[in-house]
Design a protein around this motif. Structure first.
Motif, mmCIF file in Angstrom:
data_model
loop_
_atom_site.group_PDB
_atom_site.id
_atom_site.type_symbol
_atom_site.label_atom_id
_atom_site.label_comp_id
_atom_site.label_asym_id
_atom_site.label_seq_id
_atom_site.Cartn_x
_atom_site.Cartn_y
_atom_site.Cartn_z
ATOM 1 N N PHE A 150 0.829 -1.216 0.000
ATOM 2 C CA PHE A 150 0.000 0.000 0.000
ATOM 3 C C PHE A 150 0.866 1.270 0.000
ATOM 4 C CE2 PHE A 150 0.386 -1.775 4.282
ATOM 5 C CZ PHE A 150 0.973 -0.735 4.987
ATOM 6 N N GLY A 151 2.194 1.117 -0.166
ATOM 7 C CA GLY A 151 3.086 2.263 -0.234
ATOM 8 C C GLY A 151 3.039 2.936 -1.594
ATOM 9 N N SER A 152 3.465 4.183 -1.657
ATOM 10 C CA SER A 152 3.355 4.964 -2.894
ATOM 11 C C SER A 152 4.132 4.354 -4.052
ATOM 12 C CB SER A 152 3.829 6.397 -2.646
ATOM 13 O OG SER A 152 5.173 6.415 -2.179
ATOM 14 N N SER A 153 5.369 3.902 -3.796
ATOM 15 C CA SER A 153 6.179 3.362 -4.894
ATOM 16 C C SER A 153 5.610 2.049 -5.412
ATOM 17 C CB SER A 153 7.629 3.162 -4.446
ATOM 18 O OG SER A 153 7.715 2.170 -3.438
ATOM 19 N N GLU A 154 5.095 1.232 -4.498
ATOM 20 C CA GLU A 154 4.517 -0.052 -4.905
ATOM 21 C C GLU A 154 3.279 0.164 -5.772
ATOM 22 O OE1 GLU A 154 5.490 -3.460 -3.938
ATOM 23 O OE2 GLU A 154 7.350 -2.344 -3.619
ATOM 24 N N ILE A 155 2.457 1.111 -5.403
ATOM 25 C CA ILE A 155 1.230 1.382 -6.168
ATOM 26 C C ILE A 155 1.557 1.927 -7.554
ATOM 27 C CG2 ILE A 155 -0.826 2.845 -6.270
ATOM 28 C CD1 ILE A 155 -0.937 2.653 -3.182
ATOM 29 N N ILE A 156 2.466 2.923 -7.599
ATOM 30 C CA ILE A 156 2.792 3.556 -8.880
ATOM 31 C C ILE A 156 3.546 2.601 -9.798
ATOM 32 C CG2 ILE A 156 4.117 5.404 -9.970
ATOM 33 C CD1 ILE A 156 3.530 7.071 -7.395
ATOM 34 N N LEU A 157 4.620 1.994 -9.288
ATOM 35 C CA LEU A 157 5.416 1.088 -10.129
ATOM 36 C C LEU A 157 4.626 -0.158 -10.510
ATOM 37 C CD1 LEU A 157 8.950 1.274 -8.471
ATOM 38 C CD2 LEU A 157 8.073 2.529 -10.444
ATOM 39 N N GLY A 158 3.794 -0.641 -9.577
ATOM 40 C CA GLY A 158 2.969 -1.814 -9.870
ATOM 41 C C GLY A 158 2.010 -1.560 -11.021
ATOM 42 N N HIS A 200 9.131 -2.595 18.634
ATOM 43 C CA HIS A 200 9.072 -1.486 19.579
ATOM 44 C C HIS A 200 8.137 -0.384 19.098
ATOM 45 C CE1 HIS A 200 10.489 1.510 22.482
ATOM 46 N NE2 HIS A 200 10.612 2.355 21.476
ATOM 47 N N ASP A 201 8.189 -0.088 17.782
ATOM 48 C CA ASP A 201 7.372 0.998 17.240
ATOM 49 C C ASP A 201 7.276 0.840 15.728
ATOM 50 O OD1 ASP A 201 5.819 3.250 17.222
ATOM 51 O OD2 ASP A 201 7.359 4.614 17.983
ATOM 52 N N THR A 202 6.328 1.552 15.116
ATOM 53 C CA THR A 202 6.176 1.541 13.660
ATOM 54 C C THR A 202 5.922 2.961 13.173
ATOM 55 O OG1 THR A 202 3.799 1.094 13.807
ATOM 56 C CG2 THR A 202 5.256 -0.817 13.595
ATOM 57 N N HIS A 203 6.303 3.221 11.913
ATOM 58 C CA HIS A 203 6.124 4.545 11.316
ATOM 59 C C HIS A 203 5.751 4.388 9.838
ATOM 60 C CE1 HIS A 203 8.284 6.605 14.691
ATOM 61 N NE2 HIS A 203 8.933 5.452 14.737
ATOM 62 N N PHE A 204 4.805 5.212 9.395
ATOM 63 C CA PHE A 204 4.468 5.324 7.968
ATOM 64 C C PHE A 204 4.292 6.811 7.729
ATOM 65 C CE2 PHE A 204 1.367 4.508 4.333
ATOM 66 C CZ PHE A 204 2.356 4.039 3.473
ATOM 67 N N SER A 205 5.225 7.423 7.002
ATOM 68 C CA SER A 205 5.406 8.869 7.102
ATOM 69 C C SER A 205 5.441 9.599 5.762
ATOM 70 C CB SER A 205 6.730 9.140 7.844
ATOM 71 O OG SER A 205 7.074 10.495 7.825
ATOM 72 N N PRO A 206 4.991 10.843 5.746
ATOM 73 C CA PRO A 206 5.135 11.680 4.550
ATOM 74 C C PRO A 206 6.573 12.119 4.317
ATOM 75 C CG PRO A 206 4.174 12.958 6.333
ATOM 76 C CD PRO A 206 4.216 11.545 6.803
ATOM 77 N N ARG A 207 7.460 11.918 5.298
ATOM 78 C CA ARG A 207 8.860 12.319 5.139
ATOM 79 C C ARG A 207 9.489 11.674 3.906
ATOM 80 N NH1 ARG A 207 11.091 14.575 9.983
ATOM 81 N NH2 ARG A 207 9.651 14.368 11.745
ATOM 82 N N ASP A 208 9.092 10.431 3.591
ATOM 83 C CA ASP A 208 9.618 9.754 2.389
ATOM 84 C C ASP A 208 8.502 9.529 1.368
ATOM 85 O OD1 ASP A 208 8.195 7.718 3.657
ATOM 86 O OD2 ASP A 208 9.648 6.167 3.107
ATOM 87 N N LEU A 209 7.460 10.367 1.454
ATOM 88 C CA LEU A 209 6.300 10.290 0.548
ATOM 89 C C LEU A 209 5.594 8.934 0.661
ATOM 90 C CD1 LEU A 209 7.785 12.020 -2.637
ATOM 91 C CD2 LEU A 209 6.708 13.055 -0.623
ATOM 92 N N PHE A 210 5.549 8.387 1.865
ATOM 93 C CA PHE A 210 4.871 7.117 2.149
ATOM 94 C C PHE A 210 5.424 5.974 1.282
ATOM 95 C CE2 PHE A 210 1.803 10.490 3.221
ATOM 96 C CZ PHE A 210 1.587 10.179 4.561
ATOM 97 N N THR A 211 6.752 5.961 1.118
ATOM 98 C CA THR A 211 7.395 4.897 0.343
ATOM 99 C C THR A 211 7.605 3.648 1.186
ATOM 100 O OG1 THR A 211 8.551 6.546 -0.994
ATOM 101 C CG2 THR A 211 9.417 4.302 -1.045
ATOM 102 N N TYR A 212 8.116 3.852 2.409
ATOM 103 C CA TYR A 212 8.478 2.719 3.270
ATOM 104 C C TYR A 212 7.636 2.676 4.538
ATOM 105 C CZ TYR A 212 12.728 1.819 0.577
ATOM 106 O OH TYR A 212 13.617 1.511 -0.419
ATOM 107 N N TYR A 213 7.420 1.460 5.006
ATOM 108 C CA TYR A 213 6.836 1.216 6.325
ATOM 109 C C TYR A 213 8.011 0.880 7.233
ATOM 110 C CZ TYR A 213 3.481 -0.399 9.806
ATOM 111 O OH TYR A 213 2.732 -0.546 10.933
ATOM 112 N N ALA A 214 8.232 1.680 8.257
ATOM 113 C CA ALA A 214 9.377 1.478 9.147
ATOM 114 C C ALA A 214 8.937 0.709 10.385
ATOM 115 C CB ALA A 214 9.983 2.817 9.539
ATOM 116 N N VAL A 215 9.630 -0.397 10.645
ATOM 117 C CA VAL A 215 9.369 -1.192 11.843
ATOM 118 C C VAL A 215 10.628 -1.129 12.705
ATOM 119 C CG1 VAL A 215 8.670 -3.407 12.768
ATOM 120 C CG2 VAL A 215 7.930 -2.734 10.498
ATOM 121 N N VAL A 216 10.496 -0.611 13.907
ATOM 122 C CA VAL A 216 11.619 -0.487 14.814
ATOM 123 C C VAL A 216 11.577 -1.665 15.791
ATOM 124 C CG1 VAL A 216 12.789 0.986 16.507
ATOM 125 C CG2 VAL A 216 11.483 2.018 14.619
#
Length: 221
Positions: A150-158, A200-216
């Motif tokens: 559901f990330g931006s790059s996956e949707i566009i490139l897909g 520990h935590d998760t992030h899905f952020s506009p900082r990278d235009l919602f490209t990556y889902y970060a799992v800490v």
């Protein structure tokens, strides 16, 4: 299905080096993804110690990580890293399999990677996570950035890949095929909980235009 091989990664980086798509990816890493990585590193990593990018590729996404008193060690499966122009904040690269890293137990203060874990089978992913757990110091973090479906790059490139493949017999992919595509937060956290690390935590952020889902992830003992 098997995890992606060293030969596949060598071909991938050679292809990206010589194409317009590769140059666009490089620009995206430098302008956007690197800012997200910098934010996460400053939030979860101490300002001194030894840190490993476990699957560094070009290292461009890590160019903004501040050195402070850190040693930032790039590790990759592909020999590509030996002749790549890595960012100046990274030390000499090491060619190694992240499922069997050349570090002592409890010797690393933090680990991070981007677009790596989805290229393993679930079994090999858990193997790599347990290897991270082995080398990390207790209480330290592993930051895993994974492109979800559901990330931006996956949707566009897909969408573009589907259009191209309407006119091709041989299946086309912009990037090395993902072996374990991440479908949801629950999907990836369930896999991680099968390892010795803990989410520990998760992030899905506009900082990278919602490209990556970060799992800490954190080593608890």
């Amino acid at each position: 299905m098997k995890s992606n091989t060293k030969e596949e990664w060598n071909k991938q980086w050679q292809k990206l080096d010589s194409t317009l798509f590769g140059k666009i990816c490089s620009l995206h890493r430098k302008l956007f993804i690197s800012r997200f990585v910098e934010h996460l590193a400053e939030k979860y990593f101490p300002k001194q110690g030894k840190f490993v990018e476990a699957g560094c590729g070009t290292g461009e996404s890590s160019a903004r990580i501040r050195k402070h008193n850190r040693e930032l060690i790039p590790v990759d499966y592909s020999e590509y890293v030996l002749h790549a122009r890595l960012p100046e904040n990274l030390s000499q690269p090491i060619v190694a399999d992240i499922r069997d890293m050349p570090f002592e137990d409890n010797s690393i203060d933090g680990i991070w990677n981007l677009g790596v874990m989805e290229h393993f089978t679930e079994k090999d992913m858990i193997h790599a996570l347990n290897e991270f757990n082995r080398v990390l110091k207790p209480g330290s973090y592993a930051i895993l950035l994974i492109p979800p479906i559901f990330g931006s790059s996956e949707i566009i490139l897909g969408a573009v890949e589907k259009m191209i493949n309407l006119f091709r017999r041989e299946k086309f992919h912009f990037m090395t095929e993902e072996i374990t595509p991440v479908r949801s937060k629950r999907h990836i956290t369930t896999i991680i909980h099968k390892s010795k690390l803990r989410v520990h935590d998760t992030h899905f952020s506009p900082r990278d235009l919602f490209t990556y889902y970060a799992v800490v992830c954190r080593k608890v003992s």
